[in-house]
Motif scaffolding. Structure first.
Motif, PDB file in Angstrom:
ATOM      1  N   GLU A  55      -1.697  75.286  33.645  1.00 45.12           N
ATOM      2  CA  GLU A  55      -0.489  75.182  32.825  1.00 45.12           C
ATOM      3  C   GLU A  55       0.145  73.829  33.134  1.00 45.12           C
ATOM      4  N   CYS A  56      -0.014  72.840  32.238  1.00 42.91           N
ATOM      5  CA  CYS A  56       0.357  71.493  32.667  1.00 42.91           C
ATOM      6  C   CYS A  56       0.880  70.616  31.544  1.00 42.91           C
ATOM      7  N   ALA A  57       1.606  69.594  31.950  1.00 41.11           N
ATOM      8  CA  ALA A  57       2.102  68.558  31.054  1.00 41.11           C
ATOM      9  C   ALA A  57       2.174  67.261  31.832  1.00 41.11           C
ATOM     10  N   GLY A  58       2.146  66.150  31.117  1.00 42.44           N
ATOM     11  CA  GLY A  58       2.184  64.864  31.798  1.00 42.44           C
ATOM     12  C   GLY A  58       2.433  63.718  30.842  1.00 42.44           C
ATOM     13  N   ILE A  59       2.122  62.510  31.298  1.00 48.18           N
ATOM     14  CA  ILE A  59       2.377  61.282  30.557  1.00 48.18           C
ATOM     15  C   ILE A  59       1.068  60.530  30.362  1.00 48.18           C
ATOM     16  N   ILE A  60       0.818  60.109  29.135  1.00 47.51           N
ATOM     17  CA  ILE A  60      -0.416  59.384  28.819  1.00 47.51           C
ATOM     18  C   ILE A  60      -0.434  58.040  29.549  1.00 47.51           C
ATOM     19  N   GLU A  61      -1.523  57.801  30.274  1.00 46.55           N
ATOM     20  CA  GLU A  61      -1.725  56.527  30.965  1.00 46.55           C
ATOM     21  C   GLU A  61      -2.646  55.598  30.176  1.00 46.55           C
ATOM     22  N   GLU A  62      -3.652  56.187  29.535  1.00 44.87           N
ATOM     23  CA  GLU A  62      -4.661  55.386  28.839  1.00 44.87           C
ATOM     24  C   GLU A  62      -5.353  56.279  27.819  1.00 44.87           C
ATOM     25  N   VAL A  63      -5.774  55.691  26.713  1.00 48.02           N
ATOM     26  CA  VAL A  63      -6.509  56.456  25.705  1.00 48.02           C
ATOM     27  C   VAL A  63      -7.807  55.741  25.365  1.00 48.02           C
ATOM     28  N   GLY A  64      -8.792  56.528  24.883  1.00 46.74           N
ATOM     29  CA  GLY A  64     -10.064  55.968  24.458  1.00 46.74           C
ATOM     30  C   GLY A  64      -9.917  55.158  23.179  1.00 46.74           C
ATOM     31  N   ARG A  65     -10.910  54.355  22.903  1.00 45.55           N
ATOM     32  CA  ARG A  65     -10.812  53.395  21.794  1.00 45.55           C
ATOM     33  C   ARG A  65     -10.702  54.050  20.424  1.00 45.55           C
ATOM     34  N   GLU A  66     -11.129  55.313  20.280  1.00 50.71           N
ATOM     35  CA  GLU A  66     -11.071  55.992  18.983  1.00 50.71           C
ATOM     36  C   GLU A  66      -9.842  56.886  18.830  1.00 50.71           C
ATOM     37  N   VAL A  67      -8.987  56.918  19.820  1.00 51.31           N
ATOM     38  CA  VAL A  67      -7.801  57.787  19.773  1.00 51.31           C
ATOM     39  C   VAL A  67      -6.699  57.092  18.976  1.00 51.31           C
ATOM     40  N   LYS A  68      -6.235  57.744  17.933  1.00 59.58           N
ATOM     41  CA  LYS A  68      -5.228  57.160  17.052  1.00 59.58           C
ATOM     42  C   LYS A  68      -3.864  57.844  17.145  1.00 59.58           C
ATOM     43  N   ASN A  69      -3.829  59.049  17.698  1.00 60.13           N
ATOM     44  CA  ASN A  69      -2.601  59.843  17.643  1.00 60.13           C
ATOM     45  C   ASN A  69      -1.758  59.763  18.915  1.00 60.13           C
ATOM     46  N   LEU A  70      -2.242  59.069  19.936  1.00 65.71           N
ATOM     47  CA  LEU A  70      -1.519  58.972  21.198  1.00 65.71           C
ATOM     48  C   LEU A  70      -1.520  57.532  21.689  1.00 65.71           C
ATOM     49  N   VAL A  71      -0.462  57.178  22.429  1.00 73.57           N
ATOM     50  CA  VAL A  71      -0.384  55.865  23.069  1.00 73.57           C
ATOM     51  C   VAL A  71       0.148  56.066  24.482  1.00 73.57           C
ATOM     52  N   PRO A  72      -0.103  55.102  25.371  1.00 71.17           N
ATOM     53  CA  PRO A  72       0.442  55.217  26.722  1.00 71.17           C
ATOM     54  C   PRO A  72       1.952  55.440  26.707  1.00 71.17           C
ATOM     55  N   ARG A  73       2.388  56.278  27.646  1.00 73.73           N
ATOM     56  CA  ARG A  73       3.778  56.691  27.858  1.00 73.73           C
ATOM     57  C   ARG A  73       4.180  57.871  26.989  1.00 73.73           C
ATOM     58  N   ASP A  74       3.320  58.313  26.095  1.00 75.62           N
ATOM     59  CA  ASP A  74       3.615  59.554  25.381  1.00 75.62           C
ATOM     60  C   ASP A  74       3.662  60.717  26.366  1.00 75.62           C
ATOM     61  N   ARG A  75       4.614  61.605  26.161  1.00 74.73           N
ATOM     62  CA  ARG A  75       4.728  62.819  26.970  1.00 74.73           C
ATOM     63  C   ARG A  75       3.975  63.934  26.245  1.00 74.73           C
ATOM     64  N   VAL A  76       3.098  64.629  26.958  1.00 73.15           N
ATOM     65  CA  VAL A  76       2.223  65.593  26.292  1.00 73.15           C
ATOM     66  C   VAL A  76       2.089  66.884  27.092  1.00 73.15           C
ATOM     67  N   ALA A  77       1.832  67.964  26.358  1.00 73.15           N
ATOM     68  CA  ALA A  77       1.369  69.220  26.945  1.00 73.15           C
ATOM     69  C   ALA A  77      -0.126  69.314  26.680  1.00 73.15           C
ATOM     70  N   LEU A  78      -0.867  69.843  27.642  1.00 74.03           N
ATOM     71  CA  LEU A  78      -2.320  69.913  27.523  1.00 74.03           C
ATOM     72  C   LEU A  78      -2.762  71.337  27.219  1.00 74.03           C
ATOM     73  N   GLU A  79      -3.575  71.477  26.185  1.00 71.16           N
ATOM     74  CA  GLU A  79      -4.259  72.759  25.979  1.00 71.16           C
ATOM     75  C   GLU A  79      -5.452  72.781  26.930  1.00 71.16           C
ATOM     76  N   PRO A  80      -5.557  73.802  27.801  1.00 72.00           N
ATOM     77  CA  PRO A  80      -6.503  73.731  28.915  1.00 72.00           C
ATOM     78  C   PRO A  80      -7.946  74.092  28.601  1.00 72.00           C
ATOM     79  N   GLY A  81      -8.237  74.588  27.404  1.00 68.54           N
ATOM     80  CA  GLY A  81      -9.597  75.027  27.094  1.00 68.54           C
ATOM     81  C   GLY A  81     -10.317  74.080  26.159  1.00 68.54           C
ATOM     82  N   ILE A  82     -11.527  73.686  26.534  1.00 62.94           N
ATOM     83  CA  ILE A  82     -12.358  72.816  25.698  1.00 62.94           C
ATOM     84  C   ILE A  82     -13.494  73.663  25.143  1.00 62.94           C
ATOM     85  N   SER A  83     -13.497  73.874  23.839  1.00 60.25           N
ATOM     86  CA  SER A  83     -14.553  74.668  23.203  1.00 60.25           C
ATOM     87  C   SER A  83     -15.610  73.742  22.610  1.00 60.25           C
TER      88      SER A  83
END
Length: 323
Positions: A82-110
């Motif tokens: 159960e977690c939340a944090g701050i974006i430090e870095e994103v991959g080159r194809e990520v368009k919806n997030l930038v560093p310093r964004d505050r995010v909640a993480l969905e913990p399951g990868i399907s």
């Protein structure tokens, strides 16, 4: 060992970099703060500096028994999901997030490829990789790498601590959607622990006009009342008390129980829910107290009480923020 990172031994063999630390479950009742090497950042990933992590009942089960339901910890594992944090870095194809964004993480990868994923029931994916579910590592760490699509930006009025609570809240939202809660649904909640309370709050947000919550402890019932329960019932752990307690539940409800949520998952709580729910009503099993239960299904079947289960979460947590 999962998307989030690598073991202490694997980290020793990797390149030297800023040390990322995590809470490792290394034995019964034994946690150690040790290095946790992050995997390379993929093109669709985000590196998140974790700022808040909730302690789930499953974490406590793993700590005390090295197991939860059918999952067994066989080697050291980072806990927490159960977690939340701050974006430090994103991959080159990520368009919806930038560093310093505050995010909640969905913990399951399907897998997103199987029939269940394609149907939208990705929480049931047989290849699910869920934080802190053996052998996948969790998120009680300084940083983790996670798919960016599973990192959801938090509104400015939601704290990181509240963001971490989106995951357990999502359990309640998912349960209410499974049970079709609405303005004409009177709800009974068995268990006033954290999941019972968020299920109660979700049911209210879905429009339930009357909610009664049941527990064995006065303190939990007091919290439930403060959070808006219309009625509370203190019960025992004795199976012989069920008929009398069902009468108390019906009296305090003041109407028939349309839907019951068993947020504890014990013989007693499920038997009570099945007995208290009206003919043609629904019982939704949310808690996992017992791996196996003996319950009065035949009388419930005679009254056509539908039984459903709630497994994990879907992407409902941030939808719940609008409530």
């Amino acid at each position: 060992m999962g998307k989030g990172g690598k073991s202490h031994e694997e980290a020793k063999n990797g390149e030297e970099e800023e040390e990322n630390m995590a809470a490792w479950l290394v034995g019964l009742n034994t946690l150690k703060i040790q290095p946790f090497k992050l995997p390379p950042l993929g093109p669709y990933d985000a590196r998140v500096r974790i700022k808040a992590v909730g302690i789930c009942g499953s974490d406590v089960h793993y700590l005390k028994t090295l197991g939860c339901a059918d999952f067994v910890v066989k080697e050291p594992m980072v806990i927490g999901h159960e977690c939340a944090g701050i974006i430090e870095e994103v991959g080159r194809e990520v368009k919806n997030l930038v560093p310093r964004d505050r995010v909640a993480l969905e913990p399951g990868i399907s897998c997103w490829r199987c029939d269940l994923c394609k149907e939208g029931r990705y929480n049931l994916c047989p290849e699910m990789k869920f934080f802190a579910t053996p052998p996948v590592h969790g998120s009680l760490a300084h940083q983790v790498v996670h798919p960016a699509d599973l990192c959801f930006k938090l509104p400015d009025n939601v704290s990181l601590e509240e963001g971490a609570m989106c995951e357990p809240l999502s359990v309640g939202v998912h349960a209410c959607r499974r049970a079709n809660i609405g303005p004409e649904t009177n709800v009974l909640v068995m268990g006033a622990g954290p999941i019972g309370l968020v299920t109660m709050l979700a049911a209210r947000a879905f429009g339930a006009p009357r909610i009664v919550i049941v527990d064995v402890g006065d303190n939990r019932l007091s919290v439930a009342k403060d959070l808006g329960a219309d009625g509370v019932v203190k019960v025992s752990t004795n199976m012989q008390d069920i008929p009398e307690e069902v009468e108390s539940i019906r009296k305090i409800m003041g109407a028939e129980v349309d839907v019951s949520f068993d947020c504890a998952g014990f013989n007693k709580t499920m038997s009570t829910a099945l007995s208290a729910t009206r003919a043609g009503g629904k019982v939704c099993l949310v808690g996992m107290g017992h791996a196996e239960m003996t319950v009065p299904l035949t009388p419930a079947a005679a009254r056509e009480v539908d039984l459903s289960e709630c497994s994990g979460i879907r992407t409902h947590g941030l939808c719940a923020l609008s409530f």
